[in-house]
Design a protein around this motif. Structure first.
Motif, mmCIF file in Angstrom:
data_model
loop_
_atom_site.group_PDB
_atom_site.id
_atom_site.type_symbol
_atom_site.label_atom_id
_atom_site.label_comp_id
_atom_site.label_asym_id
_atom_site.label_seq_id
_atom_site.Cartn_x
_atom_site.Cartn_y
_atom_site.Cartn_z
ATOM 1 N N ARG A 1 0.858 -1.198 0.000
ATOM 2 C CA ARG A 1 0.000 0.000 0.000
ATOM 3 C C ARG A 1 0.892 1.246 0.000
ATOM 4 O O ARG A 1 1.958 1.246 0.593
ATOM 5 C CB ARG A 1 -0.893 0.039 1.233
ATOM 6 C CG ARG A 1 -1.897 -1.088 1.284
ATOM 7 C CD ARG A 1 -2.872 -0.841 2.402
ATOM 8 N NE ARG A 1 -3.693 -2.008 2.661
ATOM 9 C CZ ARG A 1 -4.871 -1.938 3.224
ATOM 10 N NH1 ARG A 1 -5.364 -0.792 3.602
ATOM 11 N NH2 ARG A 1 -5.562 -3.033 3.439
ATOM 12 N N ASP A 2 0.422 2.260 -0.655
ATOM 13 C CA ASP A 2 1.138 3.533 -0.711
ATOM 14 C C ASP A 2 0.800 4.315 0.562
ATOM 15 O O ASP A 2 -0.195 5.033 0.609
ATOM 16 C CB ASP A 2 0.723 4.308 -1.965
ATOM 17 C CG ASP A 2 1.471 5.614 -2.109
ATOM 18 O OD1 ASP A 2 2.530 5.781 -1.470
ATOM 19 O OD2 ASP A 2 0.993 6.475 -2.859
ATOM 20 N N VAL A 3 1.608 4.106 1.588
ATOM 21 C CA VAL A 3 1.377 4.728 2.894
ATOM 22 C C VAL A 3 2.670 5.390 3.347
ATOM 23 O O VAL A 3 3.733 4.772 3.310
ATOM 24 C CB VAL A 3 0.939 3.665 3.937
ATOM 25 C CG1 VAL A 3 0.841 4.256 5.317
ATOM 26 C CG2 VAL A 3 -0.386 3.040 3.544
ATOM 27 N N GLN A 4 2.563 6.643 3.780
ATOM 28 C CA GLN A 4 3.749 7.370 4.250
ATOM 29 C C GLN A 4 3.852 7.423 5.772
ATOM 30 O O GLN A 4 4.821 7.964 6.297
ATOM 31 C CB GLN A 4 3.748 8.809 3.703
ATOM 32 C CG GLN A 4 4.187 8.910 2.265
ATOM 33 C CD GLN A 4 3.041 8.685 1.293
ATOM 34 O OE1 GLN A 4 1.981 9.259 1.431
ATOM 35 N NE2 GLN A 4 3.266 7.832 0.319
ATOM 36 N N GLY A 5 2.868 6.885 6.499
ATOM 37 C CA GLY A 5 2.943 6.899 7.952
ATOM 38 C C GLY A 5 1.708 6.314 8.586
ATOM 39 O O GLY A 5 0.754 5.941 7.901
ATOM 40 N N VAL A 6 1.757 6.234 9.924
ATOM 41 C CA VAL A 6 0.658 5.652 10.700
ATOM 42 C C VAL A 6 0.352 6.535 11.896
ATOM 43 O O VAL A 6 1.222 7.250 12.397
ATOM 44 C CB VAL A 6 1.001 4.230 11.187
ATOM 45 C CG1 VAL A 6 1.192 3.275 10.018
ATOM 46 C CG2 VAL A 6 2.230 4.220 12.090
ATOM 47 N N ASP B 1 0.019 13.637 2.379
ATOM 48 C CA ASP B 1 0.610 12.318 2.620
ATOM 49 C C ASP B 1 -0.492 11.311 2.942
ATOM 50 O O ASP B 1 -1.479 11.633 3.607
ATOM 51 C CB ASP B 1 1.611 12.361 3.773
ATOM 52 C CG ASP B 1 2.999 12.804 3.344
ATOM 53 O OD1 ASP B 1 3.239 12.980 2.130
ATOM 54 O OD2 ASP B 1 3.858 12.984 4.236
ATOM 55 N N LYS B 2 -0.276 10.088 2.487
ATOM 56 C CA LYS B 2 -1.227 8.998 2.711
ATOM 57 C C LYS B 2 -0.842 8.263 3.985
ATOM 58 O O LYS B 2 0.330 7.895 4.154
ATOM 59 C CB LYS B 2 -1.241 8.059 1.511
ATOM 60 C CG LYS B 2 -1.731 8.755 0.260
ATOM 61 C CD LYS B 2 -1.652 7.863 -0.943
ATOM 62 C CE LYS B 2 -2.141 8.631 -2.161
ATOM 63 N NZ LYS B 2 -2.034 7.849 -3.370
ATOM 64 N N VAL B 3 -1.832 8.056 4.851
ATOM 65 C CA VAL B 3 -1.557 7.451 6.147
ATOM 66 C C VAL B 3 -2.555 6.340 6.462
ATOM 67 O O VAL B 3 -3.644 6.283 5.887
ATOM 68 C CB VAL B 3 -1.594 8.504 7.279
ATOM 69 C CG1 VAL B 3 -0.510 9.557 7.073
ATOM 70 C CG2 VAL B 3 -2.967 9.149 7.404
ATOM 71 N N ALA B 4 -2.146 5.499 7.397
ATOM 72 C CA ALA B 4 -3.021 4.458 7.929
ATOM 73 C C ALA B 4 -3.362 4.816 9.367
ATOM 74 O O ALA B 4 -2.486 5.222 10.133
ATOM 75 C CB ALA B 4 -2.324 3.102 7.887
ATOM 76 N N ILE C 1 -6.297 9.549 4.497
ATOM 77 C CA ILE C 1 -6.386 8.226 5.146
ATOM 78 C C ILE C 1 -6.692 7.187 4.075
ATOM 79 O O ILE C 1 -7.729 7.252 3.411
ATOM 80 C CB ILE C 1 -7.473 8.233 6.239
ATOM 81 C CG1 ILE C 1 -7.137 9.280 7.298
ATOM 82 C CG2 ILE C 1 -7.625 6.842 6.846
ATOM 83 C CD1 ILE C 1 -8.293 9.648 8.195
ATOM 84 N N VAL C 2 -5.771 6.227 3.934
ATOM 85 C CA VAL C 2 -5.938 5.192 2.906
ATOM 86 C C VAL C 2 -6.105 3.795 3.494
ATOM 87 O O VAL C 2 -6.361 2.844 2.757
ATOM 88 C CB VAL C 2 -4.765 5.213 1.894
ATOM 89 C CG1 VAL C 2 -4.752 6.529 1.126
ATOM 90 C CG2 VAL C 2 -3.438 4.961 2.577
ATOM 91 N N ALA C 3 -5.981 3.677 4.822
ATOM 92 C CA ALA C 3 -6.174 2.383 5.476
ATOM 93 C C ALA C 3 -6.569 2.621 6.926
ATOM 94 O O ALA C 3 -6.116 3.590 7.549
ATOM 95 C CB ALA C 3 -4.894 1.549 5.416
ATOM 96 N N VAL C 4 -7.432 1.740 7.434
ATOM 97 C CA VAL C 4 -7.844 1.776 8.839
ATOM 98 C C VAL C 4 -7.674 0.364 9.382
ATOM 99 O O VAL C 4 -8.353 -0.569 8.940
ATOM 100 C CB VAL C 4 -9.311 2.248 8.993
ATOM 101 C CG1 VAL C 4 -9.728 2.215 10.449
ATOM 102 C CG2 VAL C 4 -9.491 3.646 8.419
ATOM 103 N N LEU C 5 -6.734 0.217 10.317
ATOM 104 C CA LEU C 5 -6.405 -1.090 10.884
ATOM 105 C C LEU C 5 -6.734 -1.110 12.372
ATOM 106 O O LEU C 5 -6.578 -0.101 13.056
ATOM 107 C CB LEU C 5 -4.915 -1.393 10.704
ATOM 108 C CG LEU C 5 -4.308 -1.206 9.314
ATOM 109 C CD1 LEU C 5 -2.832 -1.585 9.349
ATOM 110 C CD2 LEU C 5 -5.044 -2.028 8.282
ATOM 111 N N ALA C 6 -7.142 -2.269 12.859
ATOM 112 C CA ALA C 6 -7.428 -2.431 14.286
ATOM 113 C C ALA C 6 -6.900 -3.772 14.759
ATOM 114 O O ALA C 6 -6.770 -4.716 13.972
ATOM 115 C CB ALA C 6 -8.932 -2.355 14.542
ATOM 116 N N VAL C 7 -6.604 -3.844 16.042
ATOM 117 C CA VAL C 7 -6.252 -5.134 16.628
ATOM 118 C C VAL C 7 -7.510 -5.986 16.712
ATOM 119 O O VAL C 7 -7.514 -7.140 16.306
ATOM 120 C CB VAL C 7 -5.597 -4.970 18.019
ATOM 121 C CG1 VAL C 7 -5.331 -6.337 18.653
ATOM 122 C CG2 VAL C 7 -4.303 -4.170 17.912
#
Length: 183
Positions: free
Chosen positions: A57-62, A115-118, A144-150
């Motif tokens: 994924r094109d992500v520059q940070g979280v 910038d693209k971030v998760a 925001i290009v991704a949303v992740l969770a535990v």
């Protein structure tokens, strides 16, 4: 790695009983990710699994909302450095600083507008906290290009996030952990 993380989460972070969640809902179980995320092995496994989920994924940070996402963001930034795929992090404050730049995001200096971030989250129930954090991140000029969770508790959060245009990708759903607990 995922099986080992499930074991750690069940051992350190999962409790049964009578609980009131941040959403105000009542629950017969409580999932506090922090004991696992703040343990050396748990921190590494979460960082590693999240980084794997971001591969390609094109992500520059979280980043994510304090306090739940703080150890998650740190885990990913450290593991990303070790894996030579460095991703800086940011933390979203619940309230603006109230002084200086009066900002909601800490670590914003590591990013450029656009910038693209998760977004990272420990537990998603209704998604309300996560949606508020996403709004602040967008207002700061990041995409925001991704949303992740535990953990996705499977109580409407995924659907609420989808209505706002975000697809939730959890490491585990409640059903996954229940199945792991039965083993």
């Amino acid at each position: 790695m995922k099986n080992r993380l499930a074991q750690l989460l069940l051992e350190k972070s999962y409790r049964e009983g009578d609980f009131t969640l941040s959403s105000g809902r009542k629950s017969d179980y409580y999932f506090d990710c922090k004991p696992t995320a703040l343990s050396p092995e748990g921190s590494y496994l979460i960082g590693r699994l999240f980084l794997d989920m971001l591969a390609g994924r094109d992500v520059q940070g979280v980043g994510g909302m304090t306090l739940g996402a703080d150890p998650l963001v740190s885990s990913v930034t450290v593991v990303s450095w070790l894996e030579k795929r460095p991703l800086p992090g940011f933390i979203v404050r619940k309230q603006s600083k109230g002084y200086g730049t009066n900002q909601f995001l800490e670590g914003l200096g590591n990013f450029r507008p656009g910038d693209k971030v998760a977004m990272l989250e420990d537990v998603v129930t209704t998604g309300g906290t996560l949606l508020k954090a996403c709004e602040r991140v967008r207002d700061a000029g990041l995409e925001i290009v991704a949303v992740l969770a535990v953990l996705d508790r499977q109580e409407g959060g995924r659907e609420n996030l989808a209505q706002a245009g975000y697809e939730l990708s959890p490491i585990f759903t409640r059903a996954d952990l229940v199945a792991a607990k039965a083993r």
